[in-house]
Design a protein around this motif. Sequence first.
Motif, PDB file in Angstrom:
ATOM      1  N   UNK A 231       6.547   2.387 -33.146  1.00  0.00           N
ATOM      2  CA  UNK A 231       7.567   2.549 -32.097  1.00  0.00           C
ATOM      3  C   UNK A 231       8.051   1.351 -31.127  1.00  0.00           C
ATOM      4  N   UNK A 232       6.782   0.910 -30.820  1.00  0.00           N
ATOM      5  CA  UNK A 232       6.868  -0.534 -30.023  1.00  0.00           C
ATOM      6  C   UNK A 232       7.686  -1.519 -30.731  1.00  0.00           C
ATOM      7  N   UNK A 233       7.317  -1.697 -32.063  1.00  0.00           N
ATOM      8  CA  UNK A 233       7.943  -2.558 -33.041  1.00  0.00           C
ATOM      9  C   UNK A 233       9.403  -2.473 -33.370  1.00  0.00           C
ATOM     10  N   UNK A 240      15.777   0.093 -25.741  1.00  0.00           N
ATOM     11  CA  UNK A 240      15.811   1.432 -24.840  1.00  0.00           C
ATOM     12  C   UNK A 240      14.668   1.431 -23.605  1.00  0.00           C
ATOM     13  N   UNK A 241      13.674   1.175 -24.159  1.00  0.00           N
ATOM     14  CA  UNK A 241      12.618   1.059 -23.019  1.00  0.00           C
ATOM     15  C   UNK A 241      12.963   0.069 -21.994  1.00  0.00           C
ATOM     16  N   UNK A 242      13.444  -1.247 -22.304  1.00  0.00           N
ATOM     17  CA  UNK A 242      13.933  -2.221 -21.291  1.00  0.00           C
ATOM     18  C   UNK A 242      15.086  -1.776 -20.499  1.00  0.00           C
ATOM     19  N   UNK A 247      16.838   0.189 -15.012  1.00  0.00           N
ATOM     20  CA  UNK A 247      17.630   1.413 -14.222  1.00  0.00           C
ATOM     21  C   UNK A 247      16.662   1.564 -13.164  1.00  0.00           C
ATOM     22  N   UNK A 248      15.195   1.862 -13.610  1.00  0.00           N
ATOM     23  CA  UNK A 248      14.185   2.376 -12.515  1.00  0.00           C
ATOM     24  C   UNK A 248      14.258   1.224 -11.486  1.00  0.00           C
ATOM     25  N   UNK A 249      13.995  -0.083 -12.006  1.00  0.00           N
ATOM     26  CA  UNK A 249      13.843  -1.012 -10.972  1.00  0.00           C
ATOM     27  C   UNK A 249      15.114  -1.163 -10.183  1.00  0.00           C
ATOM     28  N   UNK A 250      16.305  -1.206 -10.595  1.00  0.00           N
ATOM     29  CA  UNK A 250      17.554  -1.508  -9.943  1.00  0.00           C
ATOM     30  C   UNK A 250      17.620  -0.024  -8.995  1.00  0.00           C
TER      31      UNK A 250
END
Length: 350
Positions: A231-233, A240-242, A247-250
């Motif tokens: 999944x990481x690769x 999607x994770x990024x 979105x969380x950081x914003x």
Amino acid sequence: MADDMEKTEEPTSKKIEDARNEGNVPRSTDTSGFVTLTVAVVAVFIFLNFIASRIFYLYEFYMSYVGVALTKNIVTEIGFVSLRELLFMIVPLTAIVALSGILAGVMQFGFVYTTKPLTPDLKKIDPIKGLGKLFSMKKLIEGIKITAKVAIIFPIAFYFMIEYTKELPTVINFSMMGQMYWLMEKVIILVLIMLMIFFILGIIDLLIVRHQYFKDLMMSKQEIKDEYKQMEGDPHIKAKIKQVQMQIAQKRMMSDIPSADVIITNPTHYAVALRYDKDRESAPRVIAKGVDNIALKIKEIGREHLIQIVENPPLARQLYDTSELDEVIPENLYKAVAEVLAFVFKAENR
């Protein structure tokens, strides 16, 4: 290493989703059978008058040809009418029962559409594997369930049939209509009892099937590690994770804006919000920054909380390019920012 290979872990959401995509879902035949049988019984009672009317129509139709010489046209007409009336009686019931079967599946595991089980696979006709499945634990459980169902249903049905036969000497004296009502009453009682038994068996079977299903999907620690690495690769998952992280950081950044001392803009494309707490920080800290739509949002929140907005295009651009979010500003901008903060503090009598 042996512990890593033992299937001791609950299946991950990805493992369950992959199984669903392959058509592997917890399907209880007893539960589906109960739902289908219940709907079929209810449908028969609903359409009973309609079916009876079609039967009487056929009876009258056949009686009209008594004593009439049968010709090719008459035989054709009798066959056509018989087929038509038969379809009128059967098709609605068949459609309802078919829909109930689909509904029973959706109720158990949701809607699943896949052509994977239809894909040709030579492994499915492997005699060795087929023999292994024949003597598997799953087949043993299925055999025990079938034996248990027969052992429960047959004696109960036999008991009620014996009890009903004891009433036959009395029923013989009834009128034809009375006998029909007696028979209908006994059939309804027997059907309700059978439905209750099938309901209990369906619930038990559903619990067994779901337990066995998730047990079969159990994973080893190594499988979970391999899945995580896979999944990481995956570039789509990483993107999607990024996106979620951004979105969380914003969202966190926007929630910090009310604590800012000043917002420096250029004035339309850039906006940087600064906070300076001299008791805790050695220099002003960037708590929010953005361009275009984000810059407009930063200024909008600033106005809502009466934060000073200062237009300084060169400084706004420099702060955006050289400062990191949630870090103090670069040393070469101390003087320019100090002048802005001095102006703001003076305007606010701070």
